[in-house]
Design a protein around this motif. Sequence first.
Motif, PDB file in Angstrom:
ATOM      1  N   MET A 202      75.562  53.336  36.746  1.00 14.99           N
ATOM      2  CA  MET A 202      75.999  52.286  37.676  1.00 14.99           C
ATOM      3  C   MET A 202      77.186  52.753  38.501  1.00 14.99           C
ATOM      4  SD  MET A 202      75.914  48.421  36.695  1.00 14.99           S
ATOM      5  CE  MET A 202      76.209  48.131  34.982  1.00 14.99           C
ATOM      6  N   PRO A 203      77.268  52.341  39.756  1.00 19.50           N
ATOM      7  CA  PRO A 203      78.433  52.731  40.564  1.00 19.50           C
ATOM      8  C   PRO A 203      79.713  52.090  40.015  1.00 19.50           C
ATOM      9  CG  PRO A 203      77.001  51.218  41.798  1.00 19.50           C
ATOM     10  CD  PRO A 203      76.298  51.535  40.508  1.00 19.50           C
ATOM     11  N   ILE A 204      80.811  52.763  40.242  1.00 25.07           N
ATOM     12  CA  ILE A 204      82.093  52.269  39.722  1.00 25.07           C
ATOM     13  C   ILE A 204      82.413  50.887  40.288  1.00 25.07           C
ATOM     14  CG2 ILE A 204      83.450  53.534  41.463  1.00 25.07           C
ATOM     15  CD1 ILE A 204      84.517  52.826  37.825  1.00 25.07           C
ATOM     16  N   SER A 205      81.962  50.641  41.521  1.00 27.87           N
ATOM     17  CA  SER A 205      82.240  49.337  42.134  1.00 27.87           C
ATOM     18  C   SER A 205      81.580  48.203  41.342  1.00 27.87           C
ATOM     19  CB  SER A 205      81.741  49.317  43.579  1.00 27.87           C
ATOM     20  OG  SER A 205      80.376  49.687  43.596  1.00 27.87           O
ATOM     21  N   ARG A 206      80.499  48.511  40.618  1.00 26.03           N
ATOM     22  CA  ARG A 206      79.855  47.477  39.798  1.00 26.03           C
ATOM     23  C   ARG A 206      80.375  47.484  38.370  1.00 26.03           C
ATOM     24  NH1 ARG A 206      73.699  47.250  39.777  1.00 26.03           N
ATOM     25  NH2 ARG A 206      74.188  45.584  38.313  1.00 26.03           N
ATOM     26  N   LEU A 207      80.745  48.679  37.894  1.00 27.53           N
ATOM     27  CA  LEU A 207      81.222  48.759  36.506  1.00 27.53           C
ATOM     28  C   LEU A 207      82.605  48.127  36.349  1.00 27.53           C
ATOM     29  CD1 LEU A 207      80.209  52.438  35.581  1.00 27.53           C
ATOM     30  CD2 LEU A 207      79.316  50.358  34.513  1.00 27.53           C
ATOM     31  N   ARG A 208      83.448  48.359  37.329  1.00 31.04           N
ATOM     32  CA  ARG A 208      84.864  47.982  37.179  1.00 31.04           C
ATOM     33  C   ARG A 208      85.017  46.461  36.984  1.00 31.04           C
ATOM     34  NH1 ARG A 208      86.339  44.932  41.274  1.00 31.04           N
ATOM     35  NH2 ARG A 208      88.165  44.400  40.009  1.00 31.04           N
ATOM     36  N   GLY A 209      86.118  46.157  36.297  1.00 34.94           N
ATOM     37  CA  GLY A 209      86.428  44.739  36.138  1.00 34.94           C
ATOM     38  C   GLY A 209      85.767  44.102  34.932  1.00 34.94           C
ATOM     39  N   ASN A 210      84.955  44.853  34.219  1.00 35.40           N
ATOM     40  CA  ASN A 210      84.279  44.320  33.028  1.00 35.40           C
ATOM     41  C   ASN A 210      84.581  45.200  31.828  1.00 35.40           C
ATOM     42  OD1 ASN A 210      82.548  42.293  34.476  1.00 35.40           O
ATOM     43  ND2 ASN A 210      81.863  44.186  35.462  1.00 35.40           N
ATOM     44  N   PHE A 211      84.676  44.584  30.673  1.00 32.80           N
ATOM     45  CA  PHE A 211      84.876  45.367  29.454  1.00 32.80           C
ATOM     46  C   PHE A 211      83.536  45.849  28.902  1.00 32.80           C
ATOM     47  CE2 PHE A 211      88.975  43.063  29.213  1.00 32.80           C
ATOM     48  CZ  PHE A 211      89.791  44.167  29.044  1.00 32.80           C
ATOM     49  N   TYR A 212      83.563  47.090  28.457  1.00 32.47           N
ATOM     50  CA  TYR A 212      82.430  47.682  27.740  1.00 32.47           C
ATOM     51  C   TYR A 212      82.989  48.220  26.429  1.00 32.47           C
ATOM     52  CZ  TYR A 212      80.356  47.463  32.367  1.00 32.47           C
ATOM     53  OH  TYR A 212      79.887  47.026  33.575  1.00 32.47           O
ATOM     54  N   GLU A 213      82.173  48.948  25.691  1.00 33.63           N
ATOM     55  CA  GLU A 213      82.669  49.528  24.434  1.00 33.63           C
ATOM     56  C   GLU A 213      82.276  50.969  24.323  1.00 33.63           C
ATOM     57  OE1 GLU A 213      81.800  47.796  20.701  1.00 33.63           O
ATOM     58  OE2 GLU A 213      83.155  46.107  21.021  1.00 33.63           O
ATOM     59  N   PHE A 214      83.164  51.756  23.756  1.00 35.55           N
ATOM     60  CA  PHE A 214      82.808  53.108  23.345  1.00 35.55           C
ATOM     61  C   PHE A 214      83.192  53.245  21.874  1.00 35.55           C
ATOM     62  CE2 PHE A 214      83.962  57.534  22.492  1.00 35.55           C
ATOM     63  CZ  PHE A 214      82.752  58.151  22.784  1.00 35.55           C
ATOM     64  N   GLU A 215      82.217  53.400  21.027  1.00 31.88           N
ATOM     65  CA  GLU A 215      82.435  53.506  19.585  1.00 31.88           C
ATOM     66  C   GLU A 215      83.396  52.430  19.085  1.00 31.88           C
ATOM     67  OE1 GLU A 215      83.205  57.639  18.682  1.00 31.88           O
ATOM     68  OE2 GLU A 215      81.098  58.107  19.063  1.00 31.88           O
ATOM     69  N   ILE A 217      85.573  50.752  20.704  1.00 24.05           N
ATOM     70  CA  ILE A 217      86.835  50.605  21.447  1.00 24.05           C
ATOM     71  C   ILE A 217      86.534  49.967  22.806  1.00 24.05           C
ATOM     72  CG2 ILE A 217      88.806  51.835  22.453  1.00 24.05           C
ATOM     73  CD1 ILE A 217      88.113  54.144  20.442  1.00 24.05           C
ATOM     74  N   PRO A 218      87.257  48.906  23.175  1.00 26.67           N
ATOM     75  CA  PRO A 218      87.017  48.307  24.486  1.00 26.67           C
ATOM     76  C   PRO A 218      87.354  49.291  25.612  1.00 26.67           C
ATOM     77  CG  PRO A 218      88.405  46.888  23.123  1.00 26.67           C
ATOM     78  CD  PRO A 218      88.280  48.191  22.393  1.00 26.67           C
ATOM     79  N   VAL A 219      86.492  49.323  26.593  1.00 28.28           N
ATOM     80  CA  VAL A 219      86.668  50.243  27.729  1.00 28.28           C
ATOM     81  C   VAL A 219      86.671  49.433  29.018  1.00 28.28           C
ATOM     82  CG1 VAL A 219      85.622  52.132  29.045  1.00 28.28           C
ATOM     83  CG2 VAL A 219      85.445  52.121  26.547  1.00 28.28           C
ATOM     84  N   MET A 220      87.687  49.648  29.822  1.00 28.41           N
ATOM     85  CA  MET A 220      87.728  49.032  31.151  1.00 28.41           C
ATOM     86  C   MET A 220      87.596  50.121  32.210  1.00 28.41           C
ATOM     87  SD  MET A 220      88.049  46.625  33.362  1.00 28.41           S
ATOM     88  CE  MET A 220      88.547  45.094  32.581  1.00 28.41           C
ATOM     89  N   PRO A 221      86.476  50.156  32.903  1.00 31.55           N
ATOM     90  CA  PRO A 221      86.361  51.097  34.026  1.00 31.55           C
ATOM     91  C   PRO A 221      87.103  50.529  35.240  1.00 31.55           C
ATOM     92  CG  PRO A 221      84.208  50.235  33.326  1.00 31.55           C
ATOM     93  CD  PRO A 221      85.252  49.371  32.721  1.00 31.55           C
TER      94      PRO A 221
END
Length: 250
Positions: A202-215, A217-221
Motif C-alpha cells: 500500500m502507498p504510504i499516503s494510505r498506510l499513514r495515520g493508522n496503527f498496525y502491528e509488527f510481532e 508491537i504497534p506500528v505507526m507508518p
Amino acid sequence: MNEQETQQLIRDSIQTHLGLLQSFGVGSFLHRHADLPSESIATTPSEPTQETSAPTPQQDSNNHADILQAQSLEQMSALLTDCQRCRLCEKRQNLVFGEGNPNADLMFIGEGPGADEDAQGRPFVGRAGQLLDKIIQAMGYAREEVYIANVVKCRPPGNRNPELDEIAMCMPFLKKQISLVQPKMIMCLGKFAAQTVLDSQMPISRLRGNFYEFEGIPVMPTFHPAFLLRNPNMKRPMWEDCKQVMEKLK
Ligand code: URA
C-alpha cells in the motif's frame, strides 16, 4: 528485453519476494538450512550477477548466525560492521547500524543512509535528520531516548531506492534490532520502512495515520522527514500521526 532476460527477471523477483517473506518468519515453505536455527536462515540467494561480487549468506553463515544470536545491540553492531552480503557494501564508507537508547520505548525506522549518514556512520544526521530531531523533541523526547535504525544499513549509491534483494538481505538484522530493543511503539518513516515492516504494497499516503502491528508491537507508518522537507504542507498530517503515537505511549 529477450525472453531469457524476462524469465530471469521473474525468477529474481520471486526469489527476492520469498526472501522478504522468509525474513518475517513466513518461510516454512522454503528450504531450511540444516545447521542454522530457523530464525537465522539467510534469504534465498539470487543467482550471482556481475554486479554482485559480495559473498552469499551461505559463505558467511557462521557470522550470520552469531549476529542473529547476539545478546546486545553493541555485540550485533560489532559483528555486522564489515558486512558484505549485498552490493551496497561496495560503495559505502560506513555501515550505519543505528543508534539510541537500547531500551527505548519508541523506535524510528527510516529507509537507508544518505551521504551524511554514510560519512559519519550514524543514522539521520543530515537535513532530514535535523528535522527528525525536531519532531522527536516536539514529541517530548531527546534523540538519545529513542532508538533510530534503517531498513538498509548501507547507503544506496547516489541515494537511489534500495532494491528488494538488498532490503531482504538486511531485514533479518532490523528484525533482530527490534527484538533487542523491544520498543513499545515503532514509527516507520516513509514508504520503504512502512512497506517493508508491514509487508504491504500500500502507498504510504494510505498506510499513514493508522496503527498496525509488527510481532505484537504497534506500528505507526508516517511520512519520511525528507518528504516533509520537499512538501512542508504534509508536516501537519505527520504531526497528527505523532500525536496518536504520543497518546498511545502515555
Ligand atoms: N534517510 C533515511 O531514511 N535514513 C537515514 O538515516 C537518513 C536519511
